[in-house]
Scaffold this motif. Sequence first.
Motif, PDB file in Angstrom:
ATOM      1  N   ARG A 153      -2.906 -43.894  29.698  1.00 12.39           N
ATOM      2  CA  ARG A 153      -2.045 -45.036  29.394  1.00 12.39           C
ATOM      3  C   ARG A 153      -0.735 -44.896  30.156  1.00 12.39           C
ATOM      4  O   ARG A 153      -0.092 -43.852  30.095  1.00 12.39           O
ATOM      5  CB  ARG A 153      -1.767 -45.062  27.889  1.00 12.39           C
ATOM      6  CG  ARG A 153      -0.980 -46.237  27.426  1.00 12.39           C
ATOM      7  CD  ARG A 153      -0.778 -46.204  25.902  1.00 12.39           C
ATOM      8  NE  ARG A 153       0.472 -46.854  25.587  1.00 12.39           N
ATOM      9  CZ  ARG A 153       0.614 -48.176  25.552  1.00 12.39           C
ATOM     10  NH1 ARG A 153      -0.419 -48.953  25.738  1.00 12.39           N
ATOM     11  NH2 ARG A 153       1.797 -48.719  25.320  1.00 12.39           N
ATOM     12  N   PHE A 154      -0.381 -45.930  30.870  1.00 12.25           N
ATOM     13  CA  PHE A 154       0.933 -45.945  31.516  1.00 12.25           C
ATOM     14  C   PHE A 154       1.940 -46.545  30.542  1.00 12.25           C
ATOM     15  O   PHE A 154       1.643 -47.516  29.862  1.00 12.25           O
ATOM     16  CB  PHE A 154       0.896 -46.760  32.817  1.00 12.25           C
ATOM     17  CG  PHE A 154       0.130 -46.074  33.906  1.00 12.25           C
ATOM     18  CD1 PHE A 154       0.698 -45.020  34.598  1.00 12.25           C
ATOM     19  CD2 PHE A 154      -1.165 -46.440  34.216  1.00 12.25           C
ATOM     20  CE1 PHE A 154      -0.003 -44.357  35.596  1.00 12.25           C
ATOM     21  CE2 PHE A 154      -1.881 -45.789  35.210  1.00 12.25           C
ATOM     22  CZ  PHE A 154      -1.291 -44.737  35.896  1.00 12.25           C
ATOM     23  N   GLU A 155       3.117 -45.926  30.493  1.00 13.26           N
ATOM     24  CA  GLU A 155       4.131 -46.370  29.539  1.00 13.26           C
ATOM     25  C   GLU A 155       5.481 -46.476  30.221  1.00 13.26           C
ATOM     26  O   GLU A 155       5.895 -45.556  30.924  1.00 13.26           O
ATOM     27  CB  GLU A 155       4.253 -45.357  28.389  1.00 13.26           C
ATOM     28  CG  GLU A 155       3.007 -45.220  27.554  1.00 13.26           C
ATOM     29  CD  GLU A 155       3.216 -44.328  26.343  1.00 13.26           C
ATOM     30  OE1 GLU A 155       4.080 -43.426  26.406  1.00 13.26           O
ATOM     31  OE2 GLU A 155       2.524 -44.535  25.342  1.00 13.26           O
ATOM     32  N   ARG A 156       6.138 -47.582  29.975  1.00 10.16           N
ATOM     33  CA  ARG A 156       7.494 -47.724  30.512  1.00 10.16           C
ATOM     34  C   ARG A 156       8.520 -47.272  29.491  1.00 10.16           C
ATOM     35  O   ARG A 156       8.381 -47.524  28.300  1.00 10.16           O
ATOM     36  CB  ARG A 156       7.759 -49.169  30.912  1.00 10.16           C
ATOM     37  CG  ARG A 156       7.025 -49.506  32.187  1.00 10.16           C
ATOM     38  CD  ARG A 156       7.486 -50.758  32.870  1.00 10.16           C
ATOM     39  NE  ARG A 156       6.512 -51.072  33.907  1.00 10.16           N
ATOM     40  CZ  ARG A 156       6.578 -50.635  35.158  1.00 10.16           C
ATOM     41  NH1 ARG A 156       7.593 -49.904  35.556  1.00 10.16           N
ATOM     42  NH2 ARG A 156       5.636 -50.922  36.022  1.00 10.16           N
ATOM     43  N   PHE A 157       9.520 -46.602  29.972  1.00  5.74           N
ATOM     44  CA  PHE A 157      10.649 -46.182  29.135  1.00  5.74           C
ATOM     45  C   PHE A 157      11.866 -46.985  29.561  1.00  5.74           C
ATOM     46  O   PHE A 157      11.832 -47.707  30.542  1.00  5.74           O
ATOM     47  CB  PHE A 157      10.941 -44.692  29.356  1.00  5.74           C
ATOM     48  CG  PHE A 157       9.976 -43.786  28.645  1.00  5.74           C
ATOM     49  CD1 PHE A 157      10.390 -43.050  27.551  1.00  5.74           C
ATOM     50  CD2 PHE A 157       8.654 -43.679  29.071  1.00  5.74           C
ATOM     51  CE1 PHE A 157       9.509 -42.208  26.902  1.00  5.74           C
ATOM     52  CE2 PHE A 157       7.774 -42.846  28.421  1.00  5.74           C
ATOM     53  CZ  PHE A 157       8.202 -42.102  27.342  1.00  5.74           C
ATOM     54  N   GLY A 158      12.962 -46.770  28.824  1.00  6.32           N
ATOM     55  CA  GLY A 158      14.235 -47.354  29.226  1.00  6.32           C
ATOM     56  C   GLY A 158      14.157 -48.855  29.317  1.00  6.32           C
ATOM     57  O   GLY A 158      13.439 -49.523  28.594  1.00  6.32           O
ATOM     58  N   GLY A 159      14.880 -49.398  30.254  1.00  2.00           N
ATOM     59  CA  GLY A 159      14.860 -50.851  30.502  1.00  2.00           C
ATOM     60  C   GLY A 159      15.513 -51.601  29.401  1.00  2.00           C
ATOM     61  O   GLY A 159      14.993 -52.248  28.612  1.00  2.00           O
ATOM     62  N   VAL A 168      -3.999 -53.006  34.273  1.00  2.00           N
ATOM     63  CA  VAL A 168      -2.772 -52.690  35.006  1.00  2.00           C
ATOM     64  C   VAL A 168      -3.013 -53.002  36.482  1.00  2.00           C
ATOM     65  O   VAL A 168      -3.793 -52.323  37.153  1.00  2.00           O
ATOM     66  CB  VAL A 168      -2.370 -51.212  34.827  1.00  2.00           C
ATOM     67  CG1 VAL A 168      -1.192 -50.861  35.734  1.00  2.00           C
ATOM     68  CG2 VAL A 168      -2.021 -50.921  33.373  1.00  2.00           C
ATOM     69  N   LEU A 207      17.251 -36.513  43.741  1.00  2.00           N
ATOM     70  CA  LEU A 207      16.928 -37.206  42.498  1.00  2.00           C
ATOM     71  C   LEU A 207      16.141 -36.317  41.549  1.00  2.00           C
ATOM     72  O   LEU A 207      16.506 -36.172  40.378  1.00  2.00           O
ATOM     73  CB  LEU A 207      16.125 -38.471  42.808  1.00  2.00           C
ATOM     74  CG  LEU A 207      16.917 -39.602  43.484  1.00  2.00           C
ATOM     75  CD1 LEU A 207      15.984 -40.719  43.912  1.00  2.00           C
ATOM     76  CD2 LEU A 207      17.987 -40.122  42.539  1.00  2.00           C
ATOM     77  N   LYS A 222      18.081 -33.942  38.561  1.00  2.00           N
ATOM     78  CA  LYS A 222      17.800 -34.272  37.155  1.00  2.00           C
ATOM     79  C   LYS A 222      17.067 -33.146  36.441  1.00  2.00           C
ATOM     80  O   LYS A 222      17.393 -32.797  35.308  1.00  2.00           O
ATOM     81  CB  LYS A 222      16.993 -35.570  37.082  1.00  2.00           C
ATOM     82  CG  LYS A 222      17.828 -36.781  37.443  1.00  2.00           C
ATOM     83  CD  LYS A 222      17.058 -38.071  37.264  1.00  2.00           C
ATOM     84  CE  LYS A 222      17.963 -39.256  37.616  1.00  2.00           C
ATOM     85  NZ  LYS A 222      17.236 -40.542  37.613  1.00  2.00           N
ATOM     86  N   ARG A 239      -1.715 -49.776  20.832  1.00  2.00           N
ATOM     87  CA  ARG A 239      -1.506 -49.170  22.144  1.00  2.00           C
ATOM     88  C   ARG A 239      -2.831 -48.899  22.806  1.00  2.00           C
ATOM     89  O   ARG A 239      -3.426 -47.843  22.619  1.00  2.00           O
ATOM     90  CB  ARG A 239      -0.758 -47.848  21.996  1.00  2.00           C
ATOM     91  CG  ARG A 239       0.642 -48.022  21.472  1.00  2.00           C
ATOM     92  CD  ARG A 239       1.244 -46.647  21.195  1.00  2.00           C
ATOM     93  NE  ARG A 239       2.675 -46.763  21.018  1.00  2.00           N
ATOM     94  CZ  ARG A 239       3.567 -46.020  21.661  1.00  2.00           C
ATOM     95  NH1 ARG A 239       3.163 -45.090  22.514  1.00  2.00           N
ATOM     96  NH2 ARG A 239       4.851 -46.175  21.460  1.00  2.00           N
TER      97      ARG A 239
END
Lengths: 214, 214
Positions: free
Chosen positions: B208-214, B174, B10, B14, B145
């Motif tokens: 800061r945690f950040e989500r991408f995609g989804g 979180v 993985l 990538k 943010r």
Amino acid sequence: MQIGILGSGLMGGKLGTLFARAGHEVVFSYSHSPRKLERLAAEAGSGASVGTPAEAVRQADAVLLAVHWSRVGDVLRRAGKLPGKVVLSCSLPMNRRDTELVVGRTSSGAERLARRIPRARLVAAFNTVPSEVLFDVFAARRRARRPSLVYCGDNAEAKRTAARLIREVGFEPVDAGPLKVARYAEPFALLVAQLAYEGKGGPELAYRFERFGG
Amino acid sequence: MQIGILGSGLMGGKLGTLFARAGHEVVFSYSHSPRKLERLAAEAGSGASVGTPAEAVRQADAVLLAVHWSRVGDVLRRAGKLPGKVVLSCSLPMNRRDTELVVGRTSSGAERLARRIPRARLVAAFNTVPSEVLFDVFAARRRARRPSLVYCGDNAEAKRTAARLIREVGFEPVDAGPLKVARYAEPFALLVAQLAYEGKGGPELAYRFERFGG
């Protein structure tokens, strides 16, 4: 809420002040200097007062434990029983000189690896984000606020190479220092994995370090 | 640069693809499936090819080690000597079932504390940012943010109290899961401290945690 502060140093003093400003009743306790407690309470405003640890705990809906790890036993003895109390702890299990965790690790995968390949120049990198986020971050690489990616190592040139590659795949490289910082970065990778795979939302998780003030 | 990929799963698959897209010559190696290597190289574009670990390393300006920890010995034997090579490792020292670090910790300060105050409801919180940043984050609490603040614990109601207080002082809470996640969060706190006190800039550091995609 009524909030008892056990330990009114840097963290306890500031958090207690902010809790008071947010409208809570705060009792500061447990400082070497009674004068400091009084000053903290005065500056935090009308919701703040000073007490012993037992007084801070007695009526509290939440207790903040913010003492040095070496003082935990003492402050708990003074605080008394805590049946059902909500206790928020920000005490890290550090040794007395604050140089390392006493409940802790003394090596890392990266350091073990370095001993296996002593003639190579090793950088630990790319292990603190899930693979699922890589293409998303690359696709978003034009945006102003890139996610961070920490790396560590003992060879400056190898670290420059790592930083370049980190930047090219869309992250902002963050130099975390020598290879032994992998002792912290590897568990951090598992924290990220915990949030990515067990938390809300998909696994496409990244992180960003941000400086304030200055 | 020429970049050798040791382990084309993985992460390696990538990252190798992204390195190739960034214009580097990439050699994928070390997969159980030769067909997967061929497909990776074909999809990554004209800069990518397939080789043995030794071939991947031979001309490489940088080597990415991206195998499972249990395969490190084997892939290093196949790769041969690495004199002067820049090696970027993203291999975490996990056990074969990927459930925990093998170079690692088996407890945390938070878990030890919980045993000392068994009738209280403990949440570990507020220990992953330096005290220096607290007032800055509070002052900036209106912005969209917010920085994150991880917390963990085993009691849902106590965690709700923690989340409320975290939000009130300006962070985005979180939930990192059960109290044992402190095994990761405590070293993470030291990583933050390393960046805050040893890194560039002042100690007013948050994350800061950040989500991408989804």
